[in-house]
Design a protein around this motif. Structure first.
Motif, PDB file in Angstrom:
ATOM      1  N   THR A  80       0.209   2.330 -11.026  1.00 26.39           N
ATOM      2  CA  THR A  80       0.264   1.440  -9.855  1.00 26.39           C
ATOM      3  C   THR A  80       0.378  -0.026 -10.255  1.00 26.39           C
ATOM      4  O   THR A  80       1.043  -0.804  -9.576  1.00 26.39           O
ATOM      5  CB  THR A  80      -0.974   1.641  -8.951  1.00 26.39           C
ATOM      6  N   GLU A  81      -0.262  -0.408 -11.403  1.00 30.68           N
ATOM      7  CA  GLU A  81      -0.164  -1.834 -11.784  1.00 30.68           C
ATOM      8  C   GLU A  81       1.264  -2.214 -12.187  1.00 30.68           C
ATOM      9  O   GLU A  81       1.675  -3.364 -12.056  1.00 30.68           O
ATOM     10  CB  GLU A  81      -1.163  -2.208 -12.894  1.00 30.68           C
ATOM     11  N   GLY A  97       2.972   6.024  -6.905  1.00 29.61           N
ATOM     12  CA  GLY A  97       1.850   6.132  -7.852  1.00 29.61           C
ATOM     13  C   GLY A  97       1.887   7.374  -8.734  1.00 29.61           C
ATOM     14  O   GLY A  97       1.369   7.372  -9.854  1.00 29.61           O
ATOM     15  N   SER A  98       2.525   8.434  -8.225  1.00 28.83           N
ATOM     16  CA  SER A  98       2.591   9.677  -9.023  1.00 28.83           C
ATOM     17  C   SER A  98       3.667   9.567 -10.115  1.00 28.83           C
ATOM     18  O   SER A  98       3.662  10.314 -11.083  1.00 28.83           O
ATOM     19  CB  SER A  98       2.903  10.867  -8.110  1.00 28.83           C
ATOM     20  N   GLU A 154       4.728   6.341 -11.618  1.00 25.20           N
ATOM     21  CA  GLU A 154       4.449   5.256 -12.566  1.00 25.20           C
ATOM     22  C   GLU A 154       3.069   4.672 -12.287  1.00 25.20           C
ATOM     23  O   GLU A 154       2.573   4.780 -11.162  1.00 25.20           O
ATOM     24  CB  GLU A 154       5.502   4.129 -12.421  1.00 25.20           C
ATOM     25  N   ARG A 170       0.827  -1.212   0.000  1.00 29.04           N
ATOM     26  CA  ARG A 170       0.000   0.000   0.000  1.00 29.04           C
ATOM     27  C   ARG A 170       0.862   1.264   0.000  1.00 29.04           C
ATOM     28  O   ARG A 170       0.654   2.180  -0.789  1.00 29.04           O
ATOM     29  CB  ARG A 170      -0.924  -0.009   1.230  1.00 29.04           C
ATOM     30  N   ILE A 214       3.998  -0.828 -10.731  1.00 31.65           N
ATOM     31  CA  ILE A 214       4.715  -0.934  -9.446  1.00 31.65           C
ATOM     32  C   ILE A 214       4.446  -2.315  -8.838  1.00 31.65           C
ATOM     33  O   ILE A 214       5.360  -3.000  -8.387  1.00 31.65           O
ATOM     34  CB  ILE A 214       4.255   0.175  -8.455  1.00 31.65           C
ATOM     35  N   GLU A 215       3.162  -2.727  -8.873  1.00 35.50           N
ATOM     36  CA  GLU A 215       2.819  -4.034  -8.297  1.00 35.50           C
ATOM     37  C   GLU A 215       3.461  -5.162  -9.109  1.00 35.50           C
ATOM     38  O   GLU A 215       3.926  -6.156  -8.560  1.00 35.50           O
ATOM     39  CB  GLU A 215       1.290  -4.220  -8.256  1.00 35.50           C
ATOM     40  N   CYS A 219       3.978   1.551  -0.985  1.00 38.51           N
ATOM     41  CA  CYS A 219       4.692   1.632  -2.279  1.00 38.51           C
ATOM     42  C   CYS A 219       3.812   2.300  -3.331  1.00 38.51           C
ATOM     43  O   CYS A 219       4.256   3.176  -4.070  1.00 38.51           O
ATOM     44  CB  CYS A 219       5.076   0.233  -2.776  1.00 38.51           C
ATOM     45  N   LEU A 220       2.546   1.864  -3.385  1.00 43.17           N
ATOM     46  CA  LEU A 220       1.625   2.414  -4.397  1.00 43.17           C
ATOM     47  C   LEU A 220       1.332   3.888  -4.112  1.00 43.17           C
ATOM     48  O   LEU A 220       1.253   4.705  -5.034  1.00 43.17           O
ATOM     49  CB  LEU A 220       0.324   1.602  -4.442  1.00 43.17           C
ATOM     50  N   GLU A 221       1.186   4.235  -2.842  1.00 41.59           N
ATOM     51  CA  GLU A 221       0.911   5.641  -2.481  1.00 41.59           C
ATOM     52  C   GLU A 221       2.104   6.532  -2.836  1.00 41.59           C
ATOM     53  O   GLU A 221       1.951   7.612  -3.390  1.00 41.59           O
ATOM     54  CB  GLU A 221       0.625   5.750  -0.968  1.00 41.59           C
TER      55      GLU A 221
END
Length: 333
Positions: free
Chosen positions: A179-180, A174-175, A177, A167, A182-183, A169-171
């Motif tokens: 989010t999918e 996310g700005s 790259e 969570r 990053i995951e 990492c995505l936050e």
């Protein structure tokens, strides 16, 4: 269900849901007869008194049948197709113009000579991801950019490499790259697990060290081994330790040169056919030790086949300075 796969120029293979078989025609001295509605002795009434001769029409005959032999799935083509158009990120101009074919699971099933499970497993192995319904491989520089974002975040937050929270990492990223993506990079370089309702990743040290080594080596023809090891250790995230055995099937050390050198040699770039693979390896280096050659032929081993059996068939052994080495059985042009 069974399906026969192969394009016009390929030898047909038969696939079940999870296995692939070579098909060969075998002749038989016993003629096989095809009789519609044929009954076997077990199916007939056992009462002797009611036995009648049945006149059957023979619809056809055959003197041969298909013999199936389990074989390695032919997966080399999978990477080749996806590398026609690697994904360079959401801002890539190349992706806006549809120049290359993109492939869905159905497309790959019709083009690759392997079972569905073997194809899906290989897509995982090569870190492919689904983008808008199509399977894509990340372009290596873009993959490294994503990995760098993640490792820098781990470093700045002083997280343990075994507990990286999804969570956050995505936050945080996310700005920068999608989010999918990053995951996807966390899934490619880590193991996902859930602790106390939160999703975490345990990062794979060997995988990250290997990717960074590839990045360093791909820009040099040959690299002085000791210099490379120094630069490599400095380039990996803090807390990680680099070891040469992380580079099996990716790079080769030349111990005969002075000073010793290392260069990129990826197993996925070598031919899929056994004889062609050995020809290719013996043209790179005339004599190999078993330790050096094993990572480059391991994937050729069929079911229950050993590396030793492959070497016996395709190479000749001799002793050199007390070490067993292998060279080609035939002259390499």
């Amino acid at each position: 269900s069974l399906v026969i796969r192969g394009e016009k120029d390929e030898q047909a293979v038969l696939c079940s849901k999870d296995k692939t078989y070579d098909m060969k025609i075998a002749d038989t001295s016993n003629m096989l007869l095809f009789i519609p509605g044929c009954k076997t002795p077990e199916e007939l009434n056992a009462d002797q008194a009611s036995c009648n001769i049945i006149h059957s029409q023979i619809a056809g005959f055959s003197n041969s049948y298909w013999e199936l032999r389990r074989c390695r799935p032919k997966l080399k083509k999978l990477r080749k197709l996806l590398m026609e158009d690697p994904y360079e990120g959401p801002d890539s101009q190349k992706d806006q113009t549809l120049t290359f074919s993109k492939y869905t699971t159905e497309d790959l099933l019709s083009l690759i000579q392997a079972s569905e499970e073997e194809i899906l497993h290989q897509l995982q192995v090569i870190n492919a991801c689904k983008i808008e319904g199509y399977w894509r491989i990340l372009e290596f520089d873009y993959e490294m950019k994503l990995l760098n974002h993640v490792t820098q975040l781990i470093d700045s937050e002083s997280w343990s490499l075994s507990k990286v929270p999804l969570r956050t990492c995505l936050e945080e990223l996310g700005s920068l790259e999608p989010t999918e993506m990053i995951e996807h990079i966390l899934l490619s370089y880590g193991r996902k697990y859930i602790d106390d309702g939160e999703v975490y990743f345990e990062m794979h040290e060997d995988k990250i060290c290997r990717a960074i080594a590839q990045m360093l080596l791909q820009n040099a023809v040959k690299f002085n081994l000791s210099e490379f090891q120094e630069v490599w250790q400095q380039s990996v995230p803090e807390g990680m330790t680099t070891r040469l055995d992380q580079l099996k099937g990716l790079a080769l050390v030349d111990k005969s040169s002075r000073p010793e050198t290392i260069f990129l040699l990826k197993v996925e770039d070598l031919p899929e056919d056994n004889q062609e693979r050995f020809n290719s390896l013996f043209s790179i280096r005339e004599k190999w030790t078993e330790v050096d050659i094993t990572p480059y032929i391991q994937d050729l081993c069929a079911e229950k086949q050993t590396v030793g059996a492959l070497l016996t068939k395709y190479a000749r052994s001799s002793m050199q300075n007390g070490v067993k080495v292998y060279n080609s059985r035939r002259p390499i042009s």
